[in-house]
Design an enzyme around this catalytic site. Structure first.
Site, mmCIF file in Angstrom:
data_model
loop_
_atom_site.group_PDB
_atom_site.id
_atom_site.type_symbol
_atom_site.label_atom_id
_atom_site.label_comp_id
_atom_site.label_asym_id
_atom_site.label_seq_id
_atom_site.Cartn_x
_atom_site.Cartn_y
_atom_site.Cartn_z
ATOM 1 C CB ALA B 76 38.555 37.095 43.507
ATOM 2 C CB THR B 77 42.321 34.002 41.055
ATOM 3 O OG1 THR B 77 42.450 35.300 40.479
ATOM 4 C CG2 THR B 77 42.761 32.967 40.037
ATOM 5 C CG ASN B 156 38.344 43.964 35.523
ATOM 6 O OD1 ASN B 156 37.406 43.458 34.910
ATOM 7 N ND2 ASN B 156 39.590 43.831 35.146
ATOM 8 C CD GLN B 184 37.438 45.695 40.382
ATOM 9 O OE1 GLN B 184 37.381 46.728 41.046
ATOM 10 N NE2 GLN B 184 38.591 45.110 40.103
ATOM 11 C CB ALA B 205 40.010 40.586 51.964
ATOM 12 C CG HIS B 206 43.329 42.343 47.108
ATOM 13 N ND1 HIS B 206 43.782 43.195 46.128
ATOM 14 C CD2 HIS B 206 42.882 41.244 46.487
ATOM 15 C CE1 HIS B 206 43.624 42.599 44.946
ATOM 16 N NE2 HIS B 206 43.067 41.422 45.144
ATOM 17 C CB THR B 245 45.830 25.492 57.728
ATOM 18 O OG1 THR B 245 46.180 24.145 58.015
ATOM 19 C CG2 THR B 245 45.801 26.304 59.015
ATOM 20 C CB CYS B 331 53.595 49.912 24.576
ATOM 21 S SG CYS B 331 54.902 50.147 23.395
#
Lengths: 139, 407
Positions: B76-77, B156, B184, B205-206, B245, B331
């Site tokens: 997605a990025t 998200n 999402q 996909a993930h 590819t 933190c």
């Protein structure tokens, strides 16, 4: 990041959780950090006026596991020390003992600040000048 | 009574496991069917190309697109980078203004900030306290130079679903293109790019039980025909928009994952929302706990809850041996800042530091939810016993009146 066994131990079995009577002259209270930063420590000491020894120490901490462990360890170390000995506790001793990673060093700094704040509160209550400490390195 | 399987994974918004049915479909494409989908002159290439074509249809079907409108990427990025930078390059003559939102994923925000340095004007819209954007503010943000509006389908961290159809309509009225990051939402709720008027959409996909390392960009081909300038130069794969590819096994897995999500969506989203609601209602019984974000327009599997007066990371440590969730608190000395999404909702920093995101998934069971309720409630109570803020709250002290030490 995985926590060290010592941090886990203090987190699961925190020593000296609680509250001392802050209205007592023999009790010094240090409240450091801020809620919006994600950690607040309150550390208290009770000093025996005769011997100058720290007879009791209690803490409560809002923060991550390393912050809880740092303050729990600090209370353990404070008990039985004189106020002057307590001043020698260095944040890097806490880092070493708990194997804190670099991103958690600020937790140990906060614990050191809490010790100093508690001692100064005790000093002021007993008519002594507060000690001027140098600014903490991290924050 | 079903058996409790540990550890419990409730971080499905971060990533999901590959469904065994997906993995099975992928395996032959690592070994015997290893061909390059761009090899035109032998059967190895043909087999790979055929598999990619089929997966492209499966992915397109999930969102009611034409297969020719699907561009495969590494995730997605990359798809987001290609969409936003590709539009900025392609439509540079028409304008140089992009509208997006403060609660977008970093992939969108940082891509826009990168373009800002190159002279593109970016408007970051605020959100309302429930996480939804204000459509009137969107209207006001347009200039004659606006070429693109990018608003995520669902967030998200809090799962809030934006009014995508209205946003698309308003965007088109002003002659700009509408892009949505549906990372999402895709595979979780119905998405119809035709009906909704989406021009560009990114997903991966993930997050839907497929493999990591493969994502997609939907690029509309008709009314209007949208073009993006390629950001990676090379052999001209994917209609010239994304050279490199093709990741054939990954794409095959993506296709199968999309198909399973589409076929099982109705029953699965109902099951997940019931489990999520059970978890949420039980945890809200704890004093001073609050849901973050709109609960009406929300993905079925996400719940973001703040447990006031306890810090998220410290709280998670109480159960993270057996339960995986994520927190809006970080933190570390590098960043004491809590989640920028929660801050954008107008939450006090301390409430943002106290937040936990639970994201359920296909393999979450009711026994696991029951276990989580018990474990989290215990940890919250235990952390509050340790919290000086809780003690002050119980004594009736207003924390805002305290002079906190600078940090």
């Amino acid at each position: 990041m995985a926590y060290s066994d010592k941090v886990l131990d203090h987190y699961n079995n925190p020593r000296n959780v609680g509250t001392l009577d802050k209205s007592k002259k023999s009790v010094g209270t240090g409240l450091v950090g801020a809620p919006e930063c994600g950690d607040v420590m309150r550390l208290q000491i009770e000093v025996d006026e005769e011997t100058g020894l720290i007879t009791d120490a209690k803490f409560k901490t809002f923060g991550c596991g390393s912050a809880i462990a740092s303050s729990s360890l600090a209370t353990e170390w404070l008990k039985g020390k004189t106020v002057n000995e307590a001043l020698t506790i260095d944040n890097m001793d806490i880092v070493e003992e708990l194997h804190l990673p670099p991103v958690k060093i600020h937790c140990s700094v906060l614990a050191e600040d809490a010790i100093k704040a508690a001692i100064n509160d005790y000093r002021v209550k007993n008519g002594l000048e507060p000690i001027k400490f140098e600014e903490s390195i991290i924050h | 009574m079903e058996e409790l399987k540990l550890p419990v994974y409730l971080d499905n918004s971060a990533t999901t496991p590959v469904d065994p049915r997906v993995l099975e479909t992928m395996l032959p494409y690592f070994t015997e069917n290893f061909g390059n989908a761009a090899s035109r002159n032998h059967s190895f290439g043909w087999v790979a190309e055929e598999a990619v074509d089929y997966a492209r249809e499966q992915v397109a079907q999930l969102i009611n697109a034409n297969p020719k409108e699907i561009i495969f990427t590494s995730g997605a990025t990359e798809a987001i980078n290609l969409a936003i930078k590709g539009v900025a390059d392609m439509y540079a003559k028409q304008g140089n203004h992009i509208i997006t939102v403060k609660t977008e994923h970093k992939a969108v925000i940082d891509t826009c900030k990168n373009l800002q340095k190159k002279g593109i004007d970016i408007t970051f819209l605020e959100v309302q306290p429930d996480g939804l954007i204000n459509l009137e503010e969107l209207e006001k943000a347009f200039t004659p130079k606006t070429i693109l509006v990018s608003v995520m389908f669902a967030n998200n961290e809090i799962g809030v679903i934006q009014p995508i159809e209205e946003i698309a309509r308003i965007t088109h009225k002003h002659g700009a293109l509408f892009m949505t990051d549906a990372t999402q939402a895709a595979g979780k709720i119905p998405i119809d790019v035709q009906k909704t008027g989406i021009d560009l959409m990114t997903f991966t996909a993930h997050k839907m039980y497929g493999p990591k390392g493969v994502g997609a960009l939907y690029v509309r081909r008709k009314n209007p025909r949208v073009k993006v300038t390629a950001q990676i130069d090379g052999g001209g794969h994917e209609r010239g928009m994304r050279s490199g590819t093709l990741n054939v096994p990954g794409i095959v897995g993506f296709g199968k994952a999309a198909e399973l999500c589409r076929l099982e969506m109705d029953t699965e989203s109902k099951r997940l929302s019931e489990l999520r609601d059970k978890l949420e209602q039980a945890l809200l019984k704890l004093e001073e706990s609050y849901v973050n974000g709109n609960t009406q327009h929300r993905l079925p599997h996400i719940s973001n809850i703040s447990f006031k007066y306890v810090e998220g990371e410290g709280l998670m440590m109480g159960f993270n041996k057996n339960i995986a969730v994520s927190s809006g608190s970080a933190c570390t000395s590098a960043s004491l800042e809590p989640s920028y999404v929660l801050v954008a909702l107008g939450l006090d920093d301390e409430l943002a530091h106290s937040s936990i995101r639970f994201s359920l998934g296909r393999f979450t069971t009711e026994a696991q939810i029951d276990y989580t309720i018990e474990q989290v409630a215990n940890a919250v109570n235990r952390m509050r016993e340790l919290s000086p803020l809780w003690e002050m709250h119980k004594e009736g002290i207003d924390l805002k009146t305290i002079q906190w030490s600078e940090h």
